[in-house]
Design an enzyme around this catalytic site. Structure first.
Site, PDB file in Angstrom:
ATOM      1  N   GLU A  73      -6.381   2.536   7.298  1.00  0.00           N
ATOM      2  CA  GLU A  73      -7.810   2.188   7.503  1.00  0.00           C
ATOM      3  C   GLU A  73      -7.892   0.585   7.486  1.00  0.00           C
ATOM      4  OE1 GLU A  73     -10.359   4.208   4.517  1.00  0.00           O
ATOM      5  OE2 GLU A  73     -11.926   2.923   5.073  1.00  0.00           O
TER       6      GLU A  73
ATOM      7  N   GLY B 247      -0.715   4.421   0.171  1.00  0.00           N
ATOM      8  CA  GLY B 247      -1.463   5.662   0.819  1.00  0.00           C
ATOM      9  C   GLY B 247      -0.748   6.311   1.570  1.00  0.00           C
TER      10      GLY B 247
ATOM     11  N   SER C  75     -17.818  17.167   0.412  1.00  0.00           N
ATOM     12  CA  SER C  75     -17.000  17.155   1.636  1.00  0.00           C
ATOM     13  C   SER C  75     -18.014  17.731   2.635  1.00  0.00           C
ATOM     14  CB  SER C  75     -15.785  18.277   1.546  1.00  0.00           C
ATOM     15  OG  SER C  75     -15.476  18.495   2.814  1.00  0.00           O
TER      16      SER C  75
ATOM     17  N   GLY D  89       0.702  -1.251   0.012  1.00  0.00           N
ATOM     18  CA  GLY D  89       0.025   0.151   0.004  1.00  0.00           C
ATOM     19  C   GLY D  89       0.841   1.154   0.060  1.00  0.00           C
TER      20      GLY D  89
ATOM     21  N   ARG E 185     -21.354  11.651  11.775  1.00  0.00           N
ATOM     22  CA  ARG E 185     -21.801  10.987  10.490  1.00  0.00           C
ATOM     23  C   ARG E 185     -23.035  10.276  10.682  1.00  0.00           C
ATOM     24  NH1 ARG E 185     -16.068  10.996   7.452  1.00  0.00           N
ATOM     25  NH2 ARG E 185     -15.876  13.314   7.313  1.00  0.00           N
TER      26      ARG E 185
ATOM     27  N   GLY F 116       0.888   3.627   4.014  1.00  0.00           N
ATOM     28  CA  GLY F 116       1.924   2.906   3.250  1.00  0.00           C
ATOM     29  C   GLY F 116       2.984   3.784   2.993  1.00  0.00           C
TER      30      GLY F 116
ATOM     31  N   HIS G 110     -21.385   7.630   4.813  1.00  0.00           N
ATOM     32  CA  HIS G 110     -21.227   9.044   4.797  1.00  0.00           C
ATOM     33  C   HIS G 110     -22.452   9.875   4.346  1.00  0.00           C
ATOM     34  CE1 HIS G 110     -19.547  13.247   4.157  1.00  0.00           C
ATOM     35  NE2 HIS G 110     -18.132  12.623   4.727  1.00  0.00           N
TER      36      HIS G 110
HETATM   37  C1  LIG Z   1     -13.648  10.266  -0.744  1.00  0.00           C
HETATM   38  C2  LIG Z   1     -13.049  10.117   0.324  1.00  0.00           C
HETATM   39  C3  LIG Z   1     -13.026  11.423   1.253  1.00  0.00           C
HETATM   40  C4  LIG Z   1     -12.072  11.355   2.468  1.00  0.00           C
HETATM   41  N1  LIG Z   1     -11.892  12.621   3.147  1.00  0.00           N
HETATM   42  C5  LIG Z   1     -11.343  12.539   4.333  1.00  0.00           C
HETATM   43  C6  LIG Z   1     -11.113  13.766   5.064  1.00  0.00           C
HETATM   44  O1  LIG Z   1     -11.352  14.703   4.668  1.00  0.00           O
HETATM   45  N2  LIG Z   1     -10.389  13.583   6.188  1.00  0.00           N
HETATM   46  C7  LIG Z   1      -9.840  12.316   6.583  1.00  0.00           C
HETATM   47  O2  LIG Z   1      -9.388  12.143   7.758  1.00  0.00           O
HETATM   48  N3  LIG Z   1     -10.402  11.058   5.952  1.00  0.00           N
HETATM   49  C8  LIG Z   1     -10.918  11.057   4.814  1.00  0.00           C
HETATM   50  N4  LIG Z   1     -11.179  10.174   4.107  1.00  0.00           N
HETATM   51  C9  LIG Z   1     -10.657   8.635   4.771  1.00  0.00           C
HETATM   52  C10 LIG Z   1      -9.143   8.741   4.409  1.00  0.00           C
HETATM   53  O3  LIG Z   1      -8.828   9.096   3.053  1.00  0.00           O
HETATM   54  C11 LIG Z   1      -8.541   7.317   4.327  1.00  0.00           C
HETATM   55  O4  LIG Z   1      -8.879   6.556   5.418  1.00  0.00           O
HETATM   56  C12 LIG Z   1      -7.246   7.075   4.451  1.00  0.00           C
HETATM   57  O5  LIG Z   1      -6.632   7.989   3.257  1.00  0.00           O
HETATM   58  C13 LIG Z   1      -6.843   5.693   4.062  1.00  0.00           C
HETATM   59  O6  LIG Z   1      -5.377   5.679   3.856  1.00  0.00           O
HETATM   60  P1  LIG Z   1      -4.673   4.535   3.687  1.00  0.00           P
HETATM   61  O7  LIG Z   1      -3.254   4.820   3.531  1.00  0.00           O
HETATM   62  O8  LIG Z   1      -5.169   3.347   4.788  1.00  0.00           O
HETATM   63  O9  LIG Z   1      -5.202   3.642   2.481  1.00  0.00           O
HETATM   64  P2  LIG Z   1      -5.172   4.122   1.041  1.00  0.00           P
HETATM   65  O10 LIG Z   1      -4.846   5.454   0.848  1.00  0.00           O
HETATM   66  O11 LIG Z   1      -6.570   3.765   0.403  1.00  0.00           O
HETATM   67  O12 LIG Z   1      -4.150   3.205   0.232  1.00  0.00           O
HETATM   68  C14 LIG Z   1      -4.448   2.109   0.106  1.00  0.00           C
HETATM   69  C15 LIG Z   1      -3.196   1.496  -0.676  1.00  0.00           C
HETATM   70  O13 LIG Z   1      -3.169   0.020  -0.763  1.00  0.00           O
HETATM   71  C16 LIG Z   1      -2.843  -0.272  -2.048  1.00  0.00           C
HETATM   72  N5  LIG Z   1      -3.453  -1.759  -2.217  1.00  0.00           N
HETATM   73  C17 LIG Z   1      -5.006  -2.036  -1.822  1.00  0.00           C
HETATM   74  N6  LIG Z   1      -5.029  -3.318  -2.098  1.00  0.00           N
HETATM   75  C18 LIG Z   1      -3.850  -3.940  -2.470  1.00  0.00           C
HETATM   76  C19 LIG Z   1      -3.407  -5.120  -2.862  1.00  0.00           C
HETATM   77  N7  LIG Z   1      -4.304  -6.220  -2.593  1.00  0.00           N
HETATM   78  N8  LIG Z   1      -2.104  -5.365  -3.244  1.00  0.00           N
HETATM   79  C20 LIG Z   1      -1.479  -4.388  -3.245  1.00  0.00           C
HETATM   80  N9  LIG Z   1      -1.703  -2.894  -2.881  1.00  0.00           N
HETATM   81  C21 LIG Z   1      -2.702  -2.810  -2.475  1.00  0.00           C
HETATM   82  C22 LIG Z   1      -3.503   0.824  -3.030  1.00  0.00           C
HETATM   83  O14 LIG Z   1      -2.788   0.531  -4.351  1.00  0.00           O
HETATM   84  C23 LIG Z   1      -3.003   2.024  -2.053  1.00  0.00           C
HETATM   85  O15 LIG Z   1      -1.773   2.276  -2.488  1.00  0.00           O
HETATM   86  C24 LIG Z   1     -11.945  10.182   2.891  1.00  0.00           C
HETATM   87  C25 LIG Z   1     -12.248   8.930   2.099  1.00  0.00           C
HETATM   88  C26 LIG Z   1     -12.656   9.035   1.005  1.00  0.00           C
HETATM   89  C27 LIG Z   1     -13.133   7.787   0.180  1.00  0.00           C
END
Ligand SMILES: Cc1cc2nc3c(=O)[nH]c(=O)nc-3n(C[C@H](O)[C@H](O)[C@H](O)COP(=O)(O)OP(=O)(O)OC[C@H]3O[C@@H](n4cnc5c(N)ncnc54)[C@H](O)[C@@H]3O)c2cc1C
Ligand code: SF4
Ligand code: FES
EC number: 1.3.5.1
Lengths: 248, 638
Positions: free
Chosen positions: B425, B42, B284, B40, B330, B45, B266
């Site tokens: 997440e 994000g 938002s 990951g 929410r 990651g 949401h």
């Molecule tokens: C539309 C939207 C708006 C949001 N707004 C807000 C906000 O304003 N404020 C806030 O605090 N939170 C907000 N959130 C929540 C927040 O954005 C997320 O919870 C957070 O960014 C998650 O980050 P992460 O690094 O855990 O996952 P992600 O950013 O989802 O990254 C996941 C990563 O894992 C990789 N991946 C997934 N599965 C696999 C696999 N099987 N093999 C290899 N790679 C894989 C993907 O390629 C990606 O790189 C929002 C969410 C959404 C959907």
């Protein structure tokens, strides 16, 4: 509504591709362009044919994954939109729509509409960052940045890395993409320290990756979904000249 | 199985510093010998991979997108919370801790939540150092706004693209380490299984999505940062590729899943317009600062919004929750919207929406001011719907958004498989039964930048003297065979229905029975329905092409196959919890006013589930939540 599609099909980078004809008659004008493509693919799969491979992920105009030429324009006919934000209401019933991949020597086709844009990552690797290690940075409000500067830096930083600028440019130049990052970081005090080193490295990487030179046609700005201004290119050129002059 | 959360001793505000003071370190020269896999890119990651590489560990970084910068963190609009108290409005680490715990309906660990609030201070500093262009006041100081569920302004933002800007900061830090040769980047690689050897996580099997090749990777620890699985509902605010596969495969290899049914729906998304719809776009939550939510007082109202006089409008949030009004949390806002829509007061062509009205704000502040604050959101609304929200209210509707549930982790962010960590997440942690807005960008960053670098070292220090395993170990062989076998199975069904067909069916079933409100009868029926659907999937699915090539349909089919199993666990989880808390609303357990009725005596625990094999019931291991520092209260926003 009904549409006639002419879509570029290509097995891989080494195989020649061609435009293929498809008819679709169950198109709702509230559909997004990519939902129209989903509908086509659904039909192809059920007929036992291979669906059209195309890139997409967020479907809300921010990840920069979707990218295709629609009727000869990067991301299609509406300014300021990515392909995933385009809706079928923008087309006439019975329209013929050409769908092709982004074309540039530095973006080889992987299959159908999917292209390899990893050159963009390598341009960033060359210097599109601030050398600040993670852990214990200084208190944020010790660095004051005026509202105007922050907004202007944001305008540059808003680039989504989609590649439409390259696909649109007759020289396949990555100047808009590269300059947006250079300008973002040069405008703010945290990034300005290494601006000279950064611009020299990023520009030379851009050339090595096989992107063409910018001849100031400004076509990129018109197609950029984020409205990144060509003033960033001017800033890049200025930073570049300055860096070269001060080099020794 | 006894679950040990490994909460450090000491007073709340000392726990994390005590932990850090005692955690074992790895000598810089030895770090080179301990490769780490981070799945990951994000916020969680990228921040973890960059930080670990800076410390000297060789890192393998994976994502399924074609660039690390496209992870779905990029889509977060609203902002990120930090208890900086720059506004001098009474904020503090303690208040943020309490707000978060209360927002989560007291179903999270005190120590974890306190650490989140504590580390929030540093995160803003970190992001600014990386060049994130947060909004600023004219004098140059950082600006803030407020978000749902709190009464202070602690949200930092970069226009409507906070997630993008934070992610680019982390991505750039990651690219810097790639250039330095410390991170090997594997974009367009999907993790399809976890390799566990002698009880410890030692590697993964991934599919190269551009060639179809199955590849093996060995390391001394595996970090899962694969984000949320809300896409299980098909219609959601997530990206098309978001999935639960990595955490699910880890679960089947022995990692417990915690509270998988706790999904945030949401309140402010664009309503569904037709069957072909592939995602629901989030508007938002910051819009609720100035927008007022209402429905007509008359059911099945035919008039346009602007033709309905003031006295015939029901501002139901202001009516039910006068002190928080349109900024109610929410879960509460979404449920209130559903209640009105189900009762026949919904608006729009499909009667599945409520109004979000800016006319009062425009009247009081002027159109220019409203435009300055929300211009990009209004134009996004127009792009999608072709409607102008300056002249008529927006139509909004609830949509699946965030997974509070995920892999169970202890205070060190380690799962029940030693050496397997889960961050962002993908884990269950700080948000309890409901996440407050702007807290999850924070959590993803804090996990990756500030926590994992300590806790991972503490684990790796014990691995130093052990023998290094390679990808030639028979377990890699075995797991790889299982992976290719499953892919082959999907390609060979040759049925008559596409993956999307099954995904849409599953999504509807889950949304109806395991979404905003749940009941025993509904959940039981859903479990049956899921089992039938899963059977049909393996009989009648059609996947074109082969596994040895680019094949987006096969990618989708693999993800939906996992969703069909996760969904059943979600329903079991919801069924076993006979109380309402946060986003988990059981119809049988509510107050006379229709509010959630918690049962602290019997359900003050985290539900951690163990996989027991196909067609065998999963086993529940409750982790009791002990509150030493605060008193549980009824979550009231009225
Ligand atoms: C539309 C939207 C708006 C949001 N707004 C807000 C906000 O304003 N404020 C806030 O605090 N939170 C907000 N959130 C929540 C927040 O954005 C997320 O919870 C957070 O960014 C998650 O980050 P992460 O690094 O855990 O996952 P992600 O950013 O989802 O990254 C996941 C990563 O894992 C990789 N991946 C997934 N599965 C696999 C696999 N099987 N093999 C290899 N790679 C894989 C993907 O390629 C990606 O790189 C929002 C969410 C959404 C959907
Ligand atoms: S500058 Fe514009 S067109 Fe070019 S990559 Fe960035 S967002 Fe896309
Ligand atoms: S799919 Fe993300 S920008 Fe189009």
């Amino acid at each position: 509504m009904r549409v006639h599609l002419k879509i570029w099909r290509q097995k891989d980078a080494g195989t020649a591709g061609k435009l293929m004809d498809y008819e679709l008659d169950n198109v709702d004008n509230h559909m997004s362009f990519l939902e129209m493509m989903d509908t086509l693919n659904e039909q192809l799969i059920l007929k036992g044919e291979m669906p059209v491979e195309f890139d997409h992920d967020c479907r809300e105009g921010i990840c920069g994954t979707c990218g295709m030429m629609i009727n000869g324009q990067a991301h299609g006919p509406v300014p300021g939109l990515t392909a995933c934000q385009l809706h079928m209401r923008e087309f006439e019933d019975g329209a013929t729509i050409y769908v092709e991949p982004f074309r540039a020597a530095a973006f080889p086709v992987k299959r159908d509409l999917k292209v390899d844009r990893s050159a963009f990552d390598r341009i960033i690797q060359a210097g599109g960052f601030i050398t600040a290690s993670t852990g214990q940075p200084a208190e944020a409000n010790t660095i004051l940045i005026t509202h105007e500067t922050a907004e202007s830096a944001f305008d540059s930083a808003a680039c989504i890395g989609c590649g439409a600028c390259v696909a649109t440019c007759k020289n396949s130049s990555a100047a808009l993409f590269t300059s947006a990052k250079i300008a973002h970081l040069a405008k703010i005090p945290q990034g300005e320290k290494e601006a000279a080193k950064r611009v020299l490295k990023m520009v030379s990487r851009m050339d090595e990756e096989g992107f063409g030179h910018c001849s100031n046609t400004e076509a990129c700005e018109v197609e950029c979904p984020q409205g990144i201004s060509v003033l960033n290119i001017a800033r890049m050129n200025w930073e570049y000249t300055k860096a070269n002059l001060l080099k020794d | 199985m006894e679950l040990d959360a490994k909460i450090p001793e000491g007073p709340l505000e000392k726990k994390w510093s005590n932990y850090k003071a005692q955690a074992k370190l790895v000598n810089p020269a030895n770090r080179k010998k301990l490769p780490v896999i981070v799945v990951g890119t994000g916020l969680a990651g990228s921040s973890a991979a960059a930080s670990l590489a800076e410390q000297g560990y060789p890192v393998y970084s994976f994502c399924f997108q074609d660039s690390a910068r496209r992870a779905h963190s990029v889509a977060a609009q609203g902002g990120v919370n930090a208890a900086k108290n720059y506004q001098n409005d009474g904020d503090s680490v303690y208040r943020m801790f309490y707000d978060t715990l209360k927002g989560g309906d007291f179903r999270a660990r005190e120590a974890n939540v306190y650490r989140l609030a504590e580390c929030s201070l540093n995160l803003i500093d970190q992001a600014v150092a990386q060049g994130v262009p947060f909004a600023r006041e004219y004098g140059g100081y950082l600006s803030n706004r407020s978000f749902g569920g709190v009464q202070v302004s602690r949200t930092f933002y970069a226009r409507g693209q906070t997630g993008q800007q934070l992610l680019l900061g982390a991505y750039q830090a990651l690219m810097r380490q790639v250039a330095a040769g410390k991170v090997d980047l594997y974009s367009r690689h999907e993790m399809l299984d976890l390799v566990v050897i002698d009880g410890k996580a030692k590697g993964i099997i991934a599919r190269n999505l551009d060639t179809g090749a199955i590849e093996r990777f060995a390391a001394e620890a595996v970090v899962i940062a694969t984000g949320g699985f809300g896409k299980i509902y098909y219609l959601s605010t997530l990206a098309m590729g978001c999935n639960g596969s990595a955490i699910w495969r880890a679960h089947k290899r022995g990692a417990l899943m915690a509270c998988p049914s706790w999904t945030q729906i949401h309140p402010t998304c664009l309503p569904q317009a037709g069957d072909y719809q592939s995602k629901l776009t989030l508007m938002s939550e910051s819009l609720r600062n100035d927008g007022r939510i209402w429905v007509p007082k008359l059911a099945n109202e035919e008039r346009q919004a602007n033709d309905i006089p003031e006295e015939e409008r029901d501002y139901y949030l202001e009516r039910r929750y006068p002190s928080f009004g349109n900024l109610a949390p929410r879960d509460i806002s979404s449920r209130a919207a559903k209640e009105r829509i189900d009762a026949g007061f919904g608006v729009g062509a499909q009667r599945n929406a409520v109004y979000l009205d800016f006319s009062k704000a425009i009247q009081e502040q002027g159109k220019d001011k409203v435009k300055e604050k929300y211009g990009n959101l209004f134009s996004m609304y127009k792009k999608i719907t072709a409607d102008d929200a300056y002249t008529a209210p927006m139509k909004i509707s609830p949509a699946a958004h965030f997974s509070m549930g995920g892999l169970w982790v202890d205070y060190e962010l380690m799962t029940t498989i030693p050496g397997l960590f889960a961050i962002g997440e993908a884990n269950f942690g700080d948000h309890g039964a409901n996440r407050l807005g702007a807290n999850s960008l924070l959590q993803a960053c804090v996990d990756g930048y500030f926590i994992l670098p300590y806790t991972l070292a503490n684990y790796l220090s014990g691995e130093l003297k052990k023998e290094r395993l390679t990808i030639h170990h028979p377990q890699f062989e075995l797991v790889e065979k299982e992976v290719t076998g499953q892919l082959e199975r999907l390609c060979q069904i040759n049925g008559t229905k596409t993956t999307d067909y099954f995904h849409k069916q599953l999504g509807k079933l889950l949304y109806d029975q395991c979404g905003l409100s749940r009941s025993e009868a509904g959940l039981k029926a859903a479990i049956k329905g899921i089992q039938v659907l899963r059977e049909e999937f393996y009989k009648d699915l059609i996947v074109p092409g082969t596994q040895g090539e680019i094949n987006a349909e096969l990618e989708k089919a693999g993800r939906v196959a996992d969703y069909l199993e996760i969904a059943e666990l979600m329903c079991n989880d919801a069924l076993s919890r006979k109380e309402s808390c946060g986003a988990h609303f059981r119809e049988e357990y509510q107050t006379a006013e229709g509010e959630a009725l918690r049962d602290d005596e019997n359900y003050c625990y985290v539900s951690a589930w163990e996989w027991k094999g196909e067609n065998t019931a999963p086993v529940l291991h409750p982790e009791p939540l002990v509150f030493e520092f605060i008193k549980l209260s009824v979550r009231s926003y009225s």
